[in-house]
Structure formats: structure tokens, C-alpha cells
Write a protein that holds these residues in place. Structure first.
Motif, mmCIF file in Angstrom:
data_model
loop_
_atom_site.group_PDB
_atom_site.id
_atom_site.type_symbol
_atom_site.label_atom_id
_atom_site.label_comp_id
_atom_site.label_asym_id
_atom_site.label_seq_id
_atom_site.Cartn_x
_atom_site.Cartn_y
_atom_site.Cartn_z
ATOM 1 N N GLU A 66 0.813 -1.215 0.000
ATOM 2 C CA GLU A 66 0.000 0.000 0.000
ATOM 3 C C GLU A 66 0.850 1.271 0.000
ATOM 4 O O GLU A 66 0.530 2.247 -0.674
ATOM 5 N N PHE A 67 1.954 1.249 0.753
ATOM 6 C CA PHE A 67 2.815 2.435 0.840
ATOM 7 C C PHE A 67 3.367 2.790 -0.546
ATOM 8 O O PHE A 67 3.370 3.958 -0.960
ATOM 9 N N PHE A 68 3.832 1.787 -1.281
ATOM 10 C CA PHE A 68 4.366 2.034 -2.616
ATOM 11 C C PHE A 68 3.287 2.590 -3.550
ATOM 12 O O PHE A 68 3.496 3.605 -4.224
ATOM 13 N N ILE A 69 2.151 1.922 -3.582
ATOM 14 C CA ILE A 69 1.155 2.307 -4.576
ATOM 15 C C ILE A 69 0.438 3.604 -4.198
ATOM 16 O O ILE A 69 0.044 4.389 -5.061
ATOM 17 N N LYS A 70 0.290 3.870 -2.905
ATOM 18 C CA LYS A 70 -0.315 5.135 -2.493
ATOM 19 C C LYS A 70 0.592 6.314 -2.864
ATOM 20 O O LYS A 70 0.114 7.359 -3.319
ATOM 21 N N THR A 71 1.887 6.134 -2.680
ATOM 22 C CA THR A 71 2.827 7.186 -3.081
ATOM 23 C C THR A 71 2.779 7.387 -4.585
ATOM 24 O O THR A 71 2.802 8.525 -5.078
#
Length: 485
Positions: free
Chosen positions: A195-200
Motif C-alpha cells: 500500500e505504501f508504494f502504490i499510495k505514493t
């Protein structure tokens, strides 16, 4: 989204799990609000959603000022070719190759190394400031990045590229092969930050979703992108619940949003709003990617066989094919003008990501979880449930739309920024996220959701409705009401 380390019983409704203090589950699995939520200040300092915004804004600021400070004085349209990002040589992905994959690195290895260092440093610092396992991330990240690089190399082979088999598919496969054979090693898990990667990446995407694109096509584009989409979303969700009786409401909703709004990006945002399981998100993304490959090949052929007007066919592509890149590829088959119309309709549709996430969060808190818990859920829960990174997406879109349209030379500055740096990093973030999704997905956990073939039936029926309604609306808007004479 909640972690799902063990298979769930698909015969029971899947309920929300605690995330950032938003909600907890009772012993019987029902959801209730969490009375011990962190303060806003604490949440902004530690939560993944807010840090996706901070990291994304940091990248956007550095990328924009790098172009601005090195731009020639008084540049104009004639000097647009000279206006490039000074970061471009240091941010790249593997290049195209024919017979030897090593050739993919001949001119791009400095940029690949630059992307690795940039993402690694930013996320290590973020993990440290969030009081997470920064050292574990720093140790495992090179392996995750290497897997993403392999996925990019596979996608950049000339024959594979000709068939438009995008990196997302290969990234998922690379992760799935590992997780379903040798299983994902425990030491990799600190760097599996799906989630952290794709949210960024979605925050960076916001800078490219310009409000001026909405104005370019005006009412016809809005008619195709904003009228049909909510009809299909609601109809598909109700069909899944009332007719197919899919046990998991969150799975039903994520597939509906994925198929009706804009594919993976909408699935991620919606899954965060309704606390979907990672397995459910993986299933929705798998369905989306599979049908996207088919549709991007078949629809341009159908448009030519049906002898549709170019604008009508292009709008049909933009409103139905899930992935923006696939829309562009399919539109290019019909010509440059079709490419522009299809891409613009898709970008207008992308604006609904934030709206959809907010409305789903509202519906989930006020109706779904109220029914499941038999407790009154306060309206304030909507704020805690709303995926905050969507705010970053919206703010980035507004800010760079204003720069693009209101500042002298702003269009050239933003285009150089996106093409020279942020688009490349956004691709790496998404590729890393897809690798992580694969590493977290085990088919033994996924199989229960295919029971009876209901998810597939839901997607096929929903997409069929989407194709029919979007074609009718495209013909009405671009073929009759706003047809060019």
C-alpha cells in the motif's frame, strides 16, 4: 487494508480489521469503532497514508524546482524541446531489448541505480520517522527492487512489448511464483510495503491528472466518464449482492470499482475505504489485468469492424478499458486523434478515484458496518476510514493544474517534470507494489474466493454492462449531441 495471513471462510462476511486505530473487531468478528484513535497530529506523523503524501510531495517539489531552476530564461513553445528535467539521466527503467536482456541496461543502468537510491533513501527515512523497522526495510529493499527490475526487463522485450504485456502482469507473476513455490522469506517482509508504494505512486499520478483535460472535452467527456461510471458501479455491486449473493461485500465492492472506474488505482483506493483483504485486492487486480489485455486488443478491431466514428470509438475505449496505459495503446491503433480523446476521457474518469473512495467509505461506515455490528457508527468514523492519500492525489491535481494553466510556461514546466522524473518513479512504485502483491498472495488463500466462479461472473456481467452503456453514451455525446461537422 487488513492483513490476511490465514485463509478466511468465504461463507462469512469479511469485516474490517484495525488499521491506524480506525476500528477494531469484537470476538465474534463484528466491527466496532475504536475509542482510542490517535490524534490528528500523531496520525499525520506515523500513518502510512499521510507518509505517502509527504514522500509524494517531496518528490514532486524536488522534481518541479529542478526543472524550474534550470529552465532557460524566457523559454516558450519554440524552446520546449530544450526544456527537460536535469533529473532525467538519473531516473530510468530498463530499455527495450531483442535477444539479450543485458542490452536493456546499456544506457539505462545509471537511471535504474538512481531510482533505486532515491526510493530506498526516501522510504528508509520514512520508515525511521514512522518508528517502523527501517533497518529491516533497508536490508530487504534491494531484493524487492531486483524483482521489480526483472519484471521490467521481461516487459521490455521487443516481442512482449509488441503484445502490450505490461510490467504489472510480470511483476505479479514474479511475486506469485515465489510465494507459491518456495514461499516468501520472512526477511523480505519489512520491505513488502504494497500500500505504501502504490499510495505514493497515486499521489504522483495526481500531478498528471490535470483539470484542464476535463475542460478540453467538456460535456461530452464528462457524459461518458461521469454518468456511466456510477451507474455501472452501483449496478454491479447490487447485482453481486442481490443476484450472485457474493458473501464478501468488500470483494464485491472492490471488483465493482476496479471494473467501472479505472482499474488498479481505483481498486487500491476502494479497498482502503472498505477494509478489503489483500487476497480480495489481488483477485480484483488479477481479473482487471487479464481482461485489460484482451480488451485493448479486441476493442480497436471491433471499432473498425463496426465502422464507428473515430471520436465515438475513442471515447468507448477511454471509458471501458481499465488501465490508462492500455487505453493509450489501444487508442494509438486508431490514430493520434483517437489516442488524445481516449486518454482524455480516461483521465477525466480517473478524477473519480477520490470521489469513489470517499463515497465508499461513507457507505461502509454508515450502512455496512452498522448492519454487521448492530452498533451505531458515528459520522466521524468516515474521516478515519477515508484513505488520506487520496487528499494528496487531489491536492497535487489542483496545484499542478493551476501551474499548468495559469503560470506562464507552466504547461512546459509540468510536462518536463512529469516526463523527466515523476512518471518514471511512479512506474517504479507501481511495479514494486505489484511485486509485493504477488509475494503476499498464496493461491491456497485465494481459491475460496473463486468458489462457484462468482467473482468471474460478476466481472464479466459488470464489464458487459459497462461496454454497452459506455458505447451508447459515447455515441450520444460524440456522435450526435457534440459531433464535429
Amino acid at each position: 487494508m487488513s492483513d490476511a495471513d490465514t485463509p478466511t471462510d468465504p461463507s462469512k462476511p469479511i469485516t474490517a480489521a484495525s488499521q491506524d486505530g480506525a476500528a477494531t473487531a469484537t470476538e465474534d468478528g463484528r466491527v466496532k469503532p475504536d475509542a482510542s484513535r490517535p490524534s490528528l497530529r500523531s496520525d499525520m506523523a506515523t500513518s502510512e497514508d499521510w507518509w505517502a503524501i509527504w514522500v509524494g510531495f517531496t518528490i514532486l517539489a524536488i522534481a518541479f524546482f529542478a526543472v524550474l531552476l534550470t529552465a532557460p530564461t524566457g523559454f516558450d513553445a519554440e524552446g520546449a524541446e530544450k526544456l527537460t528535467s536535469p533529473l532525467k539521466p538519473y531516473l530510468a527503467k530498463p530499455g527495450k531489448w531483442i535477444s539479450s536482456p543485458l542490452t536493456a541496461f546499456e544506457s539505462t543502468w545509471p537511471g535504474i541505480l538512481g531510482a533505486f537510491i532515491t526510493i530506498g533513501v526516501l522510504f528508509t527515512v520514512a520508515m525511521k520517522l514512522r518508528r517502523k523497522d527501517a533497518m529491516g526495510f533497508a536490508f530487504a529493499f534491494p531484493a524487492i527492487f531486483a524483482l521489480a527490475t526483472i519484471a521490467y526487463v521481461l516487459a521490455s522485450q521487443s516481442t512482449v512489448k509488441a503484445y502490450n504485456l505490461e510490467y504489472a502482469l510480470w511483476a505479479l507473476l514474479v511475486g506469485l511464483i515465489i510465494s507459491n513455490t518456495i514461499e516468501t522469506p520472512a526477511w523480505l517482509r519489512p520491505a513488502i510495503l504494497t500500500e505504501f508504494f502504490i499510495k505514493t505512486g497515486l499521489v504522483l499520478l495526481g500531478a498528471g491528472v490535470l483539470m484542464s483535460r476535463l475542460m478540453a472535452l467538456g460535456l461530452p467527456g464528462i457524459g461518458v466518464a461521469w454518468v456511466v461510471t456510477p451507474i455501472v458501479l452501483v449496478s454491479t455491486y447490487l447485482f453481486g449482492q442481490k443476484v450472485l449473493k457474493i458473501p464478501s461485500r468488500s470483494l464485491n465492492m472492490v471488483i465493482s470499482a476496479d471494473m467501472s472506474v479505472c482499474g488498479v488505482s481505483a481498486a487500491i483506493a476502494t479497498a482502503a475505504s472498505c477494509r478489503a483483504k489483500k487476497e480480495e485486492l489481488s483477485l480484483a487486480i488479477g481479473l482487471s489485468l487479464s481482461f485489460t489485455v484482451v480488451m485493448m486488443v479486441v476493442l480497436p478491431i471491433l471499432i473498425e469492424l463496426m465502422n464507428l466514428p473515430m471520436a465515438v470509438g475513442a471515447a468507448w475505449l477511454g471509458g471501458t478499458i481499465d488501465a490508462t496505459g492500455a487505453v493509450a495503446a489501444a487508442g494509438a491503433v486508431l490514430g493520434d486523434e483517437a489516442l488524445e480523446i481516449a486518454s482524455t476521457v480516461k483521465m477525466i474518469q480517473n478524477i473519480l478515484i477520490g470521489v469513489t473512495a470517499f463515497l465508499v467509505a461513507t457507505y461502509w461506515v454508515t450502512y455496512v458496518e452498522k448492519d454487521e455490528s448492530s452498533q451505531r457508527v458515528g459520522v466521524g468514523e468516515i474521516w478515519y476510514r477515508f484513505p488520506k492519500f487520496v487528499l494528496g492525489f487531489i491536492i497535487a491535481s489542483i496545484v499542478f493544474s493551476l501551474i499548468h494553466g495559469q503560470v506562464a510556461g507552466g504547461d512546459l514546466l509540468t510536462d518536463a517534470m512529469i516526463k523527466g522524473s515523476t512518471k518514471t518513479l511512479r512506474g517504479w512504485f507501481f511495479c514494486l507494489a505489484f511485486v509485493c502483491i504477488g509475494l503476499e498472495t498464496n493461491f491456497r488463500q485465494l481459491l475460496p474466493y473463486f468458489k462457484g466462479g462468482k467473482p468471474m461472473v460478476l466481472y464479466v456481467c459488470g464489464q458487459s454492462l459497462n461496454l454497452v452503456l459506455t458505447l451508447l453514451m459515447s455515441y450520444l455525446m460524440f456522435g450526435i449531441l457534440f459531433a464535429e461537422n
